[in-house]
Design an enzyme around this catalytic site. Structure first.
Site, PDB file in Angstrom:
ATOM      1  N   ALA A 178      11.852   8.929 -13.182  1.00  0.00           N
ATOM      2  CA  ALA A 178      12.136   8.110 -14.371  1.00  0.00           C
ATOM      3  C   ALA A 178      12.388   6.647 -14.030  1.00  0.00           C
ATOM      4  O   ALA A 178      12.345   5.791 -14.900  1.00  0.00           O
ATOM      5  CB  ALA A 178      13.334   8.690 -15.122  1.00  0.00           C
ATOM      6  N   ARG A 183      12.460  -3.299  -7.692  1.00  0.00           N
ATOM      7  CA  ARG A 183      12.198  -4.026  -6.443  1.00  0.00           C
ATOM      8  C   ARG A 183      10.727  -4.033  -6.033  1.00  0.00           C
ATOM      9  O   ARG A 183      10.318  -4.757  -5.127  1.00  0.00           O
ATOM     10  CB  ARG A 183      13.058  -3.440  -5.308  1.00  0.00           C
ATOM     11  CG  ARG A 183      14.495  -3.939  -5.360  1.00  0.00           C
ATOM     12  CD  ARG A 183      15.292  -3.412  -4.200  1.00  0.00           C
ATOM     13  NE  ARG A 183      15.734  -2.039  -4.426  1.00  0.00           N
ATOM     14  CZ  ARG A 183      16.147  -1.212  -3.462  1.00  0.00           C
ATOM     15  NH1 ARG A 183      16.138  -1.602  -2.203  1.00  0.00           N
ATOM     16  NH2 ARG A 183      16.556   0.000  -3.741  1.00  0.00           N
ATOM     17  N   GLN A 235      13.661  11.106 -19.983  1.00  0.00           N
ATOM     18  CA  GLN A 235      15.028  10.607 -19.859  1.00  0.00           C
ATOM     19  C   GLN A 235      15.005   9.178 -20.400  1.00  0.00           C
ATOM     20  O   GLN A 235      14.559   8.270 -19.710  1.00  0.00           O
ATOM     21  CB  GLN A 235      15.450  10.641 -18.380  1.00  0.00           C
ATOM     22  CG  GLN A 235      16.906  10.353 -18.152  1.00  0.00           C
ATOM     23  CD  GLN A 235      17.214  10.118 -16.674  1.00  0.00           C
ATOM     24  OE1 GLN A 235      16.329   9.831 -15.874  1.00  0.00           O
ATOM     25  NE2 GLN A 235      18.493  10.231 -16.328  1.00  0.00           N
ATOM     26  N   GLY A 265      23.960   8.033   0.371  1.00  0.00           N
ATOM     27  CA  GLY A 265      25.225   8.747   0.290  1.00  0.00           C
ATOM     28  C   GLY A 265      25.534   9.358   1.650  1.00  0.00           C
ATOM     29  O   GLY A 265      24.634   9.808   2.353  1.00  0.00           O
ATOM     30  N   GLU A 303      28.827   8.617  -2.313  1.00  0.00           N
ATOM     31  CA  GLU A 303      27.935   7.472  -2.512  1.00  0.00           C
ATOM     32  C   GLU A 303      28.512   6.259  -1.797  1.00  0.00           C
ATOM     33  O   GLU A 303      29.730   6.070  -1.762  1.00  0.00           O
ATOM     34  CB  GLU A 303      27.756   7.196  -4.006  1.00  0.00           C
ATOM     35  CG  GLU A 303      26.963   8.255  -4.721  1.00  0.00           C
ATOM     36  CD  GLU A 303      25.679   8.598  -3.994  1.00  0.00           C
ATOM     37  OE1 GLU A 303      24.778   7.750  -3.914  1.00  0.00           O
ATOM     38  OE2 GLU A 303      25.572   9.716  -3.451  1.00  0.00           O
ATOM     39  N   ASN A 323      22.656  11.767   3.006  1.00  0.00           N
ATOM     40  CA  ASN A 323      22.004  12.675   2.066  1.00  0.00           C
ATOM     41  C   ASN A 323      20.624  12.112   1.726  1.00  0.00           C
ATOM     42  O   ASN A 323      20.500  10.945   1.361  1.00  0.00           O
ATOM     43  CB  ASN A 323      22.875  12.739   0.797  1.00  0.00           C
ATOM     44  CG  ASN A 323      22.210  13.507  -0.331  1.00  0.00           C
ATOM     45  OD1 ASN A 323      21.515  14.484  -0.083  1.00  0.00           O
ATOM     46  ND2 ASN A 323      22.444  13.064  -1.564  1.00  0.00           N
ATOM     47  N   ALA A 357     -31.918  -4.655   7.377  1.00  0.00           N
ATOM     48  CA  ALA A 357     -30.761  -5.543   7.333  1.00  0.00           C
ATOM     49  C   ALA A 357     -30.772  -6.385   6.061  1.00  0.00           C
ATOM     50  O   ALA A 357     -31.817  -6.874   5.641  1.00  0.00           O
ATOM     51  CB  ALA A 357     -30.776  -6.457   8.552  1.00  0.00           C
ATOM     52  N   SER A 380     -36.235  -5.940   5.641  1.00  0.00           N
ATOM     53  CA  SER A 380     -35.009  -6.744   5.658  1.00  0.00           C
ATOM     54  C   SER A 380     -34.948  -7.677   4.456  1.00  0.00           C
ATOM     55  O   SER A 380     -35.956  -8.248   4.047  1.00  0.00           O
ATOM     56  CB  SER A 380     -34.971  -7.605   6.923  1.00  0.00           C
ATOM     57  OG  SER A 380     -34.764  -6.762   8.026  1.00  0.00           O
ATOM     58  N   ALA A 387     -40.245  -7.898   3.962  1.00  0.00           N
ATOM     59  CA  ALA A 387     -39.014  -8.660   4.103  1.00  0.00           C
ATOM     60  C   ALA A 387     -38.860  -9.601   2.919  1.00  0.00           C
ATOM     61  O   ALA A 387     -39.813 -10.256   2.497  1.00  0.00           O
ATOM     62  CB  ALA A 387     -39.033  -9.458   5.400  1.00  0.00           C
TER      63      ALA A 387
END
Ligand code: UD1
Ligand code: CA
Length: 440
Positions: free
Chosen positions: A12, A17, A79, A147, A162, A177, A354, A379, A397
């Site tokens: 969520a 940053r 959320q 944490g 924390e 953690n 080429a 080419s 060519a």
């Protein structure tokens, strides 16, 4: 094998940053989003359900997940206010049902966690009985932001503090953690309504759940993640680059193990989802994007860019500043120098000289060019698509084969605009140009 499990992926967050309008979990690493990597972690557990908690950029995240590796297996909860990791789980709880089995919590921004490690975490929880929790810890070089793991006198897990709630002494603890847990579903669902937000951030902390469970005498096991690369959580573009390098190395190692000779892994970029047959050589400074299929015995590079939809058949060779997009290069065909192959279907053993350009785009739409087997494209030829060049045909060519021209089998076309070579009507100089380009 693991028993019943459900997975909740927290996705969520905004990712301020990253300094980008794109939701954080949709940033790409090796050709797919962070979240697609995490969905693969979830799928490796063959869970009964995967719940993704979306919030920032919810519609885009949902659309991306629906097109990703877990298509049709994911449900979403939104959320709308981000009040912490515990709150995210409270929002997800109704989607888990009454008896979700083991509930595994993953972060949408941790792409490098290995599915095999996750398996160990889930097994650790399940082997310790129906009421056991397991969580990953790591001894970080720089624990800042994480944490800290609190332990009792016996060394057993006692809780997570924390950083912002830590005393100076607690802040010195090196074990952290990682935020990935395997919870006994029933106990998690009982604990979530009891979370409080009386902490430094005023958030509902998911970390309070294992703390509460440990205090109630339930087993909480820790699994140390020794490879710190697995713990990378992407918060800024520097972390994204770090994660890319870790995942890129894994992809390259897999191809090397399969018999693909990658001369210089440090300058080779191969996305997730590229198939390469054994015996193919990949030379330095080469970029191969997702959705490319390369047979065995091919040579790619140096300095080559292969983009989605490109297929190299057995023994094909593409190199030296050549770009291919959505093109098929037939068996033992070659495009070895300075070319753009866009929407081209090139027959077996054909030589693309080429500097050849397949001009596939007219400003509005993309068009296909078909080149037959054993053709010889001189080419500097420009082929303005759509076009057909026959089996065994030759272009001189610098020929410009204009839109809609059909070069017949075995014919030679020269000039600007290219036309069928008729020796009696064309200058000696032009016919010399047509004949000189055999050695591309
Ligand atoms: C969390 C852990 C911390 C751990 C760290 C590892 C808590 C309280 N703390 O801290 O112990 O060391 O992860 O990275 O859990 N998210 C939501 N909704 C929210 C809040 C977060 O979906 O309301 C998502 C974020 O997008 C992110 C993840 O959850 O992907 C972690 O959130 P974040 O705020 O970064 O957690 P930390 O504070 O770093
Ligand atoms: Ca936070």
């Amino acid at each position: 094998m693991t028993r019943r499990a459900s997975v909740v992926i927290l996705a969520a967050g905004q990712g301020t940053r990253m300094k980008s309008a794109l939701p954080k979990v949709l940033h790409e690493v090796c050709g797919r989003s962070l979240l697609d990597w995490v969905l693969d972690q979830a799928l490796a557990l063959d869970p009964e359900r995967i719940v993704v908690v979306v919030g920032h950029g919810a519609d885009r995240v949902r659309a991306s997940v629906e097109a990703g590796p877990a298509t049709g297996r994911v449900s979403f909860v939104e959320q709308t206010e981000r009040k912490g990791t515990g709150h995210a789980l409270q929002v997800a709880a109704p989607a888990l049902g009454d008896d979700p089995g083991t509930v595994v919590v993953l972060y949408g921004d941790m792409p490098a966690l290995r599915p095999t490690s996750l398996q160990v975490l889930v097994e650790t929880a399940q082997e310790n009985g129906d009421e056991a929790t397991a969580l990953f810890t790591a001894v970080a070089d720089d624990p800042r932001g994480f944490g800290r793991i609190l332990r009792d006198e016996e060394g057993d897990f006692a809780g997570v503090r924390e950083e912002r709630d830590c005393s100076d002494e607690e802040r010195a603890i090196p074990e952290v953690n990682t935020g990935v847990y395997a919870f006994p579903g029933k106990l998690l669902l009982e604990a979530l309504p009891k979370l409080r937000c009386d902490n430094a951030q005023g958030e509902y902390y998911l970390t309070d759940v294992p703390m509460m469970l440990a205090a109630a005498g339930k087993p909480v096991e820790t699994v140390l993640l020794e490879d710190l690369d697995e713990t990378i959580g992407v918060n800024d573009l520097g972390h994204l680059a770090e994660a890319r390098w870790v995942l890129q190395l894994r992809i390259l190692e897999e191809h090397l193990a399969n018999g693909v000779a990658i001369e210089d892994p440090a300058t080779t970029f191969i996305d997730h989802g590229v198939e390469i047959g054994a015996g193919t050589r990949v030379l330095p400074c080469t970029v191969i994007r997702s959705g490319v299929v390369i047979a065995g015995g091919c040579e790619v590079g140096p300095f080559t860019h292969l983009r989605a939809g490109t297929v190299l058949e057995e023994g094909a060779e593409v190199g030296n500043f050549t770009e291919c997009k959505k093109s098929v290069v037939g068996a033992h065909a070659k495009a070895k120098h300075l070319s753009y192959l866009g929407d081209a279907r090139i027959g077996a053993r054909t030589n693309v000289g080429a500097g050849t350009i397949f001009a596939n785009y007219d400003g509005t739409a993309k068009h296909v060019t078909e080149v037959g087997e054993d053709a010889f494209i001189g080419s500097g030829t420009i082929i303005v698509a759509p076009n057909t060049i026959g089996r065994g045909a030759t272009t001189g060519a610098g020929a410009v084969v204009t839109r809609g021209a059909t070069v017949g089998d075995g014919e030679t076309w020269v000039g600007l605009p290219a036309r069928k070579h008729a020796p009696s009507k064309i200058s000696a100089a032009a016919s010399k140009v047509a004949g000189d380009e055999r050695d591309a």
